[in-house]
Design a protein around this motif. Structure first.
Motif, PDB file in Angstrom:
ATOM      1  N   PHE A   1      12.061   0.479  -5.469  1.00  7.44           N
ATOM      2  CA  PHE A   1      10.508   1.378  -4.143  1.00  7.44           C
ATOM      3  C   PHE A   1      10.834   0.609  -2.935  1.00  7.44           C
ATOM      4  CE2 PHE A   1       8.043  -1.548  -6.704  1.00  7.44           C
ATOM      5  CZ  PHE A   1       6.912  -1.621  -5.747  1.00  7.44           C
ATOM      6  N   PHE A   2      10.782   1.064  -2.051  1.00  7.39           N
ATOM      7  CA  PHE A   2       9.902   0.738  -0.772  1.00  7.39           C
ATOM      8  C   PHE A   2       8.476   1.439   0.214  1.00  7.39           C
ATOM      9  CE2 PHE A   2      11.029   1.065   3.296  1.00  7.39           C
ATOM     10  CZ  PHE A   2      10.903  -0.216   4.256  1.00  7.39           C
ATOM     11  N   VAL A   3       7.490   0.894  -0.036  1.00  9.22           N
ATOM     12  CA  VAL A   3       7.146   1.445   0.744  1.00  9.22           C
ATOM     13  C   VAL A   3       6.387   1.436   2.194  1.00  9.22           C
ATOM     14  CG1 VAL A   3       4.131   0.600   0.525  1.00  9.22           C
ATOM     15  CG2 VAL A   3       5.151   0.332  -1.561  1.00  9.22           C
ATOM     16  N   LEU A   4       6.007   2.272   2.728  1.00  7.93           N
ATOM     17  CA  LEU A   4       5.764   1.872   4.628  1.00  7.93           C
ATOM     18  C   LEU A   4       4.097   2.297   4.154  1.00  7.93           C
ATOM     19  CD1 LEU A   4       8.374   4.779   5.817  1.00  7.93           C
ATOM     20  CD2 LEU A   4       8.449   2.151   6.013  1.00  7.93           C
ATOM     21  N   PHE A   5       3.255   2.052   4.813  1.00  7.67           N
ATOM     22  CA  PHE A   5       2.271   1.231   4.620  1.00  7.67           C
ATOM     23  C   PHE A   5       1.627   2.655   6.362  1.00  7.67           C
ATOM     24  CE2 PHE A   5       3.076  -2.503   2.680  1.00  7.67           C
ATOM     25  CZ  PHE A   5       2.276  -2.122   1.722  1.00  7.67           C
ATOM     26  N   ASN A   6       0.494   2.536   6.021  1.00  8.73           N
ATOM     27  CA  ASN A   6      -0.132   3.778   7.264  1.00  8.73           C
ATOM     28  C   ASN A   6      -0.090   2.798   8.580  1.00  8.73           C
ATOM     29  OD1 ASN A   6      -1.335   5.785   5.107  1.00  8.73           O
ATOM     30  ND2 ASN A   6      -2.837   4.924   4.925  1.00  8.73           N
ATOM     31  N   GLY A   7       0.218   1.758   8.083  1.00  7.51           N
ATOM     32  CA  GLY A   7       0.145   1.311   9.391  1.00  7.51           C
ATOM     33  C   GLY A   7       1.180   1.227  10.968  1.00  7.51           C
ATOM     34  N   PHE A   8       2.548   1.561   9.754  1.00  5.60           N
ATOM     35  CA  PHE A   8       4.148   2.212  10.576  1.00  5.60           C
ATOM     36  C   PHE A   8       3.089   3.724  11.519  1.00  5.60           C
ATOM     37  CE2 PHE A   8       8.455   3.811  10.219  1.00  5.60           C
ATOM     38  CZ  PHE A   8       8.882   2.398   9.844  1.00  5.60           C
TER      39      PHE A   8
ATOM     40  N   GLU B   1      -0.288   4.202  12.539  1.00  2.62           N
ATOM     41  CA  GLU B   1      -1.443   3.712  13.280  1.00  2.62           C
ATOM     42  C   GLU B   1      -1.038   2.934  14.664  1.00  2.62           C
ATOM     43  OE1 GLU B   1      -4.105   1.946  10.984  1.00  2.62           O
ATOM     44  OE2 GLU B   1      -3.989   3.521   9.912  1.00  2.62           O
ATOM     45  N   ASN B   2       0.280   2.329  13.858  1.00  2.00           N
ATOM     46  CA  ASN B   2       0.981   1.318  15.466  1.00  2.00           C
ATOM     47  C   ASN B   2       1.918   1.930  15.878  1.00  2.00           C
ATOM     48  OD1 ASN B   2      -0.641  -1.081  14.599  1.00  2.00           O
ATOM     49  ND2 ASN B   2       0.138  -1.508  12.701  1.00  2.00           N
ATOM     50  N   ASP B   3       1.887   3.028  16.022  1.00  2.51           N
ATOM     51  CA  ASP B   3       3.036   3.473  16.551  1.00  2.51           C
ATOM     52  C   ASP B   3       4.873   3.433  16.257  1.00  2.51           C
ATOM     53  OD1 ASP B   3       1.617   5.408  17.990  1.00  2.51           O
ATOM     54  OD2 ASP B   3       1.198   4.036  19.579  1.00  2.51           O
ATOM     55  N   ILE B   4       4.858   2.679  15.823  1.00  2.00           N
ATOM     56  CA  ILE B   4       6.795   2.678  14.720  1.00  2.00           C
ATOM     57  C   ILE B   4       6.838   3.648  15.260  1.00  2.00           C
ATOM     58  CG2 ILE B   4       7.686   1.446  13.230  1.00  2.00           C
ATOM     59  CD1 ILE B   4       5.486  -0.795  13.366  1.00  2.00           C
ATOM     60  N   LEU B   5       6.481   4.346  14.189  1.00  2.50           N
ATOM     61  CA  LEU B   5       6.758   5.572  13.760  1.00  2.50           C
ATOM     62  C   LEU B   5       7.374   7.057  15.122  1.00  2.50           C
ATOM     63  CD1 LEU B   5       8.232   7.676  11.152  1.00  2.50           C
ATOM     64  CD2 LEU B   5       6.380   8.476  11.181  1.00  2.50           C
ATOM     65  N   LYS B   6       6.935   6.726  16.475  1.00  6.25           N
ATOM     66  CA  LYS B   6       6.917   7.347  17.192  1.00  6.25           C
ATOM     67  C   LYS B   6       7.943   6.476  17.796  1.00  6.25           C
ATOM     68  CE  LYS B   6       2.353   8.911  18.350  1.00  6.25           C
ATOM     69  NZ  LYS B   6       1.372   9.005  19.700  1.00  6.25           N
TER      70      LYS B   6
ATOM     71  N   TYR C   1       4.506  -5.714   8.590  1.00  2.71           N
ATOM     72  CA  TYR C   1       3.904  -5.037   9.755  1.00  2.71           C
ATOM     73  C   TYR C   1       2.507  -5.102   9.429  1.00  2.71           C
ATOM     74  CZ  TYR C   1       5.432  -1.037   7.570  1.00  2.71           C
ATOM     75  OH  TYR C   1       5.448  -0.693   6.665  1.00  2.71           O
ATOM     76  N   MET C   2       1.772  -4.530  10.685  1.00  3.37           N
ATOM     77  CA  MET C   2       0.502  -4.343   9.777  1.00  3.37           C
ATOM     78  C   MET C   2       0.288  -2.978   9.262  1.00  3.37           C
ATOM     79  SD  MET C   2      -1.855  -6.386  11.189  1.00  3.37           S
ATOM     80  CE  MET C   2      -3.619  -5.772  11.415  1.00  3.37           C
ATOM     81  N   ALA C   3      -0.350  -3.766   8.917  1.00  2.00           N
ATOM     82  CA  ALA C   3      -0.305  -2.245   7.391  1.00  2.00           C
ATOM     83  C   ALA C   3      -1.153  -1.272   7.401  1.00  2.00           C
ATOM     84  CB  ALA C   3      -0.964  -3.130   5.556  1.00  2.00           C
ATOM     85  N   GLY C   4      -2.305  -1.184   7.793  1.00  2.00           N
ATOM     86  CA  GLY C   4      -3.404  -0.208   8.781  1.00  2.00           C
ATOM     87  C   GLY C   4      -4.316  -0.629   8.222  1.00  2.00           C
ATOM     88  N   ARG C   5      -5.666   0.296   8.599  1.00  2.00           N
ATOM     89  CA  ARG C   5      -7.464   0.374   8.415  1.00  2.00           C
ATOM     90  C   ARG C   5      -7.135   1.303   6.865  1.00  2.00           C
ATOM     91  NH1 ARG C   5      -7.123   2.872  13.166  1.00  2.00           N
ATOM     92  NH2 ARG C   5      -6.904   4.793  11.808  1.00  2.00           N
ATOM     93  N   PRO C   6      -8.068  -0.125   6.194  1.00  3.80           N
ATOM     94  CA  PRO C   6      -8.132   0.489   4.840  1.00  3.80           C
ATOM     95  C   PRO C   6      -8.605   1.893   5.018  1.00  3.80           C
ATOM     96  CG  PRO C   6      -9.489  -1.835   5.155  1.00  3.80           C
ATOM     97  CD  PRO C   6      -8.739  -0.796   6.376  1.00  3.80           C
ATOM     98  N   ARG C   7      -8.820   2.553   3.115  1.00  3.66           N
ATOM     99  CA  ARG C   7      -8.894   3.860   2.575  1.00  3.66           C
ATOM    100  C   ARG C   7     -10.554   3.466   2.244  1.00  3.66           C
ATOM    101  NH1 ARG C   7      -4.672   5.970  -1.164  1.00  3.66           N
ATOM    102  NH2 ARG C   7      -3.406   7.318   0.463  1.00  3.66           N
TER     103      ARG C   7
END
Length: 135
Positions: free
Chosen positions: A36-43, A45-50, A123-129
């Protein structure tokens, strides 16, 4: 009124229940038994996806799936990746450059004329849920 509608031969409520259970089973079984491969919310939140192009994203997912889950390391040649994606080696090099510019990967060649090692970069994983034990 809408609650009584049916999807095929089952009710909407039963469909929702089955869908949730199927996904839960699929996810747990896959995590336990498959790569598996995980993409964290930071993807997001840090505008990487944009910022990332669709093709570089495809390569990133490929490298993520093919990487060792504990080290983030893979050993694929440009030629192998070009063949997989049915693209030129130059195109793959462009995608790699984009991933390196976004600090998502680093490629290192340890020996002359040998395959490079690709390392996924944190990369920054993002804010905790909400409700997370992490603060």
């Amino acid at each position: 009124m809408g609650e009584n509608k049916r999807i095929g031969d089952i009710s909407k409520g039963e469909f929702v229940k089955r869908s949730r259970n199927n996904y839960k089973y699929w996810k747990q079984n896959s995590l336990d038994n498959a790569g598996f491969f995980v993409l964290f919310n930071g993807f997001l939140e840090n505008d990487i996806l944009k910022k990332i192009s669709g093709n570089a994203l495809k390569l990133y997912i490929f490298l993520g799936i093919k990487s060792d889950n504990s080290t983030g390391e893979s050993y694929y040649s440009i030629k192998t990746m070009a063949k997989y994606f049915d693209k030129s080696e130059r195109t793959i090099n462009n995608w790699i450059s984009e991933l390196e510019e976004l600090n998502l990967i680093r490629r290192i060649q340890f020996q002359h004329n040998k395959v490079s090692h690709t390392f996924l970069q944190p990369y920054m994983a993002g804010r905790p849920r909400k409700g997370s034990e992490y603060k």
